[in-house]
Design a protein around this motif. Structure first.
Motif, PDB file in Angstrom:
ATOM      1  N   LEU A  76       0.820  -1.212   0.000  1.00 57.19           N
ATOM      2  CA  LEU A  76       0.000   0.000   0.000  1.00 57.19           C
ATOM      3  C   LEU A  76       0.855   1.264   0.000  1.00 57.19           C
ATOM      4  N   THR A  77       1.960   1.259   0.714  1.00 56.39           N
ATOM      5  CA  THR A  77       2.764   2.479   0.843  1.00 56.39           C
ATOM      6  C   THR A  77       3.791   2.649  -0.278  1.00 56.39           C
ATOM      7  N   THR A  78       4.060   1.609  -1.051  1.00 57.63           N
ATOM      8  CA  THR A  78       5.058   1.738  -2.122  1.00 57.63           C
ATOM      9  C   THR A  78       4.464   1.654  -3.517  1.00 57.63           C
ATOM     10  N   ARG A  79       3.302   1.035  -3.666  1.00 56.15           N
ATOM     11  CA  ARG A  79       2.781   0.787  -5.003  1.00 56.15           C
ATOM     12  C   ARG A  79       1.376   1.326  -5.249  1.00 56.15           C
ATOM     13  N   THR A  80       0.833   2.133  -4.340  1.00 59.13           N
ATOM     14  CA  THR A  80      -0.508   2.682  -4.543  1.00 59.13           C
ATOM     15  C   THR A  80      -0.495   4.189  -4.299  1.00 59.13           C
ATOM     16  N   ASP A  81      -1.616   4.813  -4.657  1.00 59.84           N
ATOM     17  CA  ASP A  81      -1.772   6.255  -4.436  1.00 59.84           C
ATOM     18  C   ASP A  81      -2.416   6.532  -3.076  1.00 59.84           C
ATOM     19  N   LEU A  82      -2.017   5.783  -2.064  1.00 58.76           N
ATOM     20  CA  LEU A  82      -2.538   5.957  -0.716  1.00 58.76           C
ATOM     21  C   LEU A  82      -2.308   7.386  -0.236  1.00 58.76           C
ATOM     22  N   PRO A  83      -3.311   8.042   0.334  1.00 55.69           N
ATOM     23  CA  PRO A  83      -3.114   9.398   0.849  1.00 55.69           C
ATOM     24  C   PRO A  83      -2.058   9.436   1.960  1.00 55.69           C
ATOM     25  N   LEU A  84      -1.309  10.535   2.017  1.00 56.86           N
ATOM     26  CA  LEU A  84      -0.276  10.751   3.034  1.00 56.86           C
ATOM     27  C   LEU A  84       0.782   9.638   3.026  1.00 56.86           C
ATOM     28  N   ASN A  85       1.139   9.209   1.829  1.00 58.99           N
ATOM     29  CA  ASN A  85       2.042   8.071   1.688  1.00 58.99           C
ATOM     30  C   ASN A  85       3.374   8.300   2.391  1.00 58.99           C
ATOM     31  N   ARG A  86       3.943   9.486   2.240  1.00 62.52           N
ATOM     32  CA  ARG A  86       5.239   9.767   2.836  1.00 62.52           C
ATOM     33  C   ARG A  86       5.174   9.706   4.364  1.00 62.52           C
ATOM     34  N   LEU A  87       4.076  10.177   4.926  1.00 61.77           N
ATOM     35  CA  LEU A  87       3.900  10.120   6.380  1.00 61.77           C
ATOM     36  C   LEU A  87       3.882   8.672   6.867  1.00 61.77           C
ATOM     37  N   TRP A  88       3.144   7.812   6.171  1.00 63.76           N
ATOM     38  CA  TRP A  88       3.037   6.422   6.622  1.00 63.76           C
ATOM     39  C   TRP A  88       4.381   5.693   6.492  1.00 63.76           C
ATOM     40  N   ARG A  89       5.178   6.068   5.520  1.00 62.63           N
ATOM     41  CA  ARG A  89       6.488   5.439   5.375  1.00 62.63           C
ATOM     42  C   ARG A  89       7.422   5.814   6.527  1.00 62.63           C
ATOM     43  N   ILE A  90       7.130   6.909   7.195  1.00 64.20           N
ATOM     44  CA  ILE A  90       7.892   7.294   8.385  1.00 64.20           C
ATOM     45  C   ILE A  90       7.321   6.649   9.639  1.00 64.20           C
ATOM     46  N   VAL A  91       5.997   6.565   9.730  1.00 60.30           N
ATOM     47  CA  VAL A  91       5.344   6.105  10.950  1.00 60.30           C
ATOM     48  C   VAL A  91       5.386   4.584  11.093  1.00 60.30           C
ATOM     49  N   LEU A  92       5.165   3.851  10.009  1.00 57.94           N
ATOM     50  CA  LEU A  92       4.975   2.409  10.108  1.00 57.94           C
ATOM     51  C   LEU A  92       6.184   1.635  10.649  1.00 57.94           C
ATOM     52  N   PRO A  93       7.441   2.071  10.429  1.00 59.84           N
ATOM     53  CA  PRO A  93       8.550   1.339  11.055  1.00 59.84           C
ATOM     54  C   PRO A  93       8.741   1.627  12.549  1.00 59.84           C
ATOM     55  N   LEU A  94       8.009   2.594  13.107  1.00 57.08           N
ATOM     56  CA  LEU A  94       8.273   3.046  14.476  1.00 57.08           C
ATOM     57  C   LEU A  94       8.053   2.015  15.580  1.00 57.08           C
ATOM     58  N   PRO A  95       7.260   0.941  15.380  1.00 57.90           N
ATOM     59  CA  PRO A  95       7.210  -0.070  16.451  1.00 57.90           C
ATOM     60  C   PRO A  95       8.573  -0.632  16.819  1.00 57.90           C
ATOM     61  N   ARG A 268      10.826   3.986 -12.851  1.00 59.79           N
ATOM     62  CA  ARG A 268       9.434   4.435 -12.826  1.00 59.79           C
ATOM     63  C   ARG A 268       8.585   3.337 -12.200  1.00 59.79           C
ATOM     64  N   PRO A 269       8.488   3.346 -10.874  1.00 62.32           N
ATOM     65  CA  PRO A 269       7.735   2.276 -10.209  1.00 62.32           C
ATOM     66  C   PRO A 269       6.265   2.305 -10.601  1.00 62.32           C
ATOM     67  N   MET A 270       5.694   1.128 -10.653  1.00 64.07           N
ATOM     68  CA  MET A 270       4.283   0.981 -11.020  1.00 64.07           C
ATOM     69  C   MET A 270       3.407   1.415  -9.850  1.00 64.07           C
ATOM     70  N   ILE A 271       2.560   2.398 -10.073  1.00 61.00           N
ATOM     71  CA  ILE A 271       1.658   2.898  -9.034  1.00 61.00           C
ATOM     72  C   ILE A 271       0.227   2.566  -9.424  1.00 61.00           C
ATOM     73  N   TYR A 272      -0.487   1.930  -8.507  1.00 63.84           N
ATOM     74  CA  TYR A 272      -1.862   1.517  -8.768  1.00 63.84           C
ATOM     75  C   TYR A 272      -2.837   2.478  -8.102  1.00 63.84           C
ATOM     76  N   GLY A 273      -3.893   2.820  -8.824  1.00 69.43           N
ATOM     77  CA  GLY A 273      -4.938   3.655  -8.247  1.00 69.43           C
ATOM     78  C   GLY A 273      -5.888   2.812  -7.401  1.00 69.43           C
ATOM     79  N   LEU A 274      -6.141   3.236  -6.186  1.00 65.35           N
ATOM     80  CA  LEU A 274      -7.009   2.476  -5.290  1.00 65.35           C
ATOM     81  C   LEU A 274      -8.482   2.663  -5.595  1.00 65.35           C
ATOM     82  N   GLY A 275      -8.840   3.789  -6.206  1.00 69.82           N
ATOM     83  CA  GLY A 275     -10.228   4.016  -6.562  1.00 69.82           C
ATOM     84  C   GLY A 275     -11.146   3.998  -5.354  1.00 69.82           C
TER      85      GLY A 275
END
Length: 530
Positions: A76-95, A268-275
């Motif tokens: 979801l965080t590397t291959r989709t247009d998830l909102p606030l993607n950059r934020l989640w890439r910082i937060v998700l490793p924090l555990p 150019r990584p493949m980005i999928y639209g979540l719709g």
């Protein structure tokens, strides 16, 4: 690197290091026979079958859940247009910054009756929450605390995959889910397997979370019997050691059959639209981040702030003061820094033997060092404890000294520094050595003038990884530390066990803050710049 003859002194040092790293595991096996622990006889007894079954059940369940959760979050965080993607890439490793026993305590005192969640749930008509204990509590905490071990390597691999195969599959009419299953999964299988192995071994070796959740696994049974019934503790330790070794060997056999990852960095990584799945996907990520990061952090801050407020307004005074927190912090940073430096220095000769000289002695030592990753911390602690108690020489040399504690840390975490240091050694070009040799520089001078400047960044990264791990280590710190010496981890665990929640919260906030700074520079920032 061109192989050449390794200096005899370096080979001797490498073999000596192999013996040192293998010592705790070998000593456990020896004590089993010397003590008459009869692990074979205990294998079918009730006191063994129960903890063994519970350990396997928990490890398999946590590994499966972490694999699914970490892989889903990585995609979801590397291959989709998830909102606030950059934020989640910082937060998700924090555990990674939370010791598992801190996460367990946070969930216990947040979700259990009387916890923080009760006030929130009471507003929507839920009067009482079920008590979080046993298998489910341990499974929930360990899953949320360990999924980054899967998330990080899978996310890194997904960012490197060439997009051509995915684009071709999409042109042929495959859905995004089908493309992921047919194209991405085979190419990320190695990363998934490596991350899942880490989770499995971590769960097998965990002591803090299962202790607070009162779930009787092998590690908890070992800690309970280490003084009351040493033969049983030794037998259980040998079983845990054999189980971890079998898991590592099984994973290696399976990984050799997996397809080669191959492929280079995709421009150019493949980005999928979540719709229409955009909102549910965002909710899933928010729920995962909230459970793994938000809930423990809120609980720790609430305990710390509440304790300070009560103490300031004339309520129950705190059992610790600034000097106690400062002492534990200094102890933690000091012993972690020493162990990290010694670990990197200890694995460097082995890395040189393998990376520069292709020595058989180096390959043997390298295998021994890496295999210690499968040795749980509680087994190293138990081995060192029995060794000092049963050996007069060891008792005189190491009892109540920091040397034994540092040695236990090095054996436990030397494998973390090994991989990075080996890469650093192999990064030194041969032509620089040839030029220095032509100019008359000897081995020692070439090492300090050529090798050290080039290897320094990698070696510092390995040192940092060990430093971060030692700061959060509980069993070794709890059972091997000299009398009167406490780290933040041991003080936090003791406070939770004694129900001094405010004190535990204050020290946990300090530990998490220190761990976050290190994790930011060592993991998150570097990963986000890739």
């Amino acid at each position: 690197m061109r192989p050449s003859s390794a200096p005899p002194t370096l080979r001797a040092v490498g073999l000596a290091l192999a013996v040192a790293f293998a010592f705790p595991g070998v000593y456990l096996v020896y004590r089993n026979f010397a003590e008459g622990a009869d692990p074979a006889g205990l294998l079918l007894s009730d006191r063994t079958i129960g903890p063994l079954w519970r350990s396997l059940r928990l490890a398999v369940s946590v590994s499966a859940a972490a694999l699914m959760l970490g892989t889903a979050l990585a995609w979801l965080t590397t291959r989709t247009d998830l909102p606030l993607n950059r934020l989640w890439r910082i937060v998700l490793p924090l555990p990674l910054v939370f010791p598992t026993f801190v996460g367990a305590a946070a969930f216990i005192h947040t979700l259990n009756p009387g916890g923080l969640a009760n006030d929130l749930l009471g507003a929507i008509g839920v009067d009482r929450t079920p008590e979080l204990r046993g298998f489910f509590g341990a499974w929930l905490v360990l899953t949320l605390m360990t999924y980054p071990y899967v998330y990080l390597p899978v996310a890194a691999r997904l960012r490197q995959l060439p997009s051509t195969l995915e684009e071709s599959a999409r042109v042929l009419g495959d859905t995004a889910l089908r493309v992921f299953g047919r194209v991405c999964v085979p190419q990320t299988a190695t990363a998934m397997g490596a991350g899942t192995l880490l989770v499995f071994l971590y769960t097998l070796s965990d002591f803090g979370a299962v202790q607070l959740m009162r779930y009787d696994t092998l590690t908890r049974a070992i800690a309970t019997n280490q003084l009351a019934n040493p033969p049983v503790a030794l037998a259980l330790s040998l079983m845990l050691l054999v189980l971890a070794a079998l898991v590592v060997l099984g994973e290696r056999r399976v990984s050799h059959r997996l397809p080669d990852a191959g492929g280079g960095q995709s421009s150019r990584p493949m980005i999928y639209g979540l719709g229409r799945w955009r909102a549910p996907a965002l909710g899933f990520v928010v729920l995962a981040a909230g459970g793994a990061v938000g809930a423990p952090l809120v609980a720790l801050l609430d305990w710390a702030a509440g304790g300070l407020a009560r103490s300031a307004t004339g309520g129950r005074p705190l059992t610790i003061d600034a000097s106690n927190v400062l002492d534990a912090t200094v102890n933690t940073l000091g012993v972690s820094a020493v162990a990290a430096v010694v670990s990197t220095a200890a694995v460097l000769p082995v890395a040189l033997l393998v990376g520069r000289y292709r020595s058989r002695a180096g390959s043997f030592a390298h295998a021994v060092v890496i295999s210690t990753f499968a040795l749980p911390g509680i087994l190293i602690a138990l081995s060192m404890r029995f060794w000092t108690l049963r050996s007069d020489l060891a008792f005189e040399l190491f009892n109540d000294t920091m040397a034994l504690l540092i040695f236990a840390y090095v054996v436990r975490f030397g494998s973390l520094a090994m991989g990075v240091t080996l890469v650093a050694v192999r990064s030194v070009p041969d032509r620089l050595h040839d030029s220095a040799r032509i100019l008359g520089a000897g081995r020692v001078r070439r090492f300090f003038s050529v090798d050290v400047p080039i290897m320094a960044p990698g070696m510092l990264a390995g040192t940092g990884l060990v430093l971060l791990s030692v700061m959060k280590e509980l069993p070794i710190s709890l059972f091997v530390s000299p009398l009167g010496f406490s780290t933040l981890a041991t003080r936090i665990f003791g406070s939770f066990e004694d129900a001094f929640i405010a004190e535990a919260g204050i020290m946990a906030v300090v530990l998490v803050a220190l761990s976050f700074v290190l994790t930011w520079f060592l993991v998150i920032r570097r990963d986000d710049l890739m």
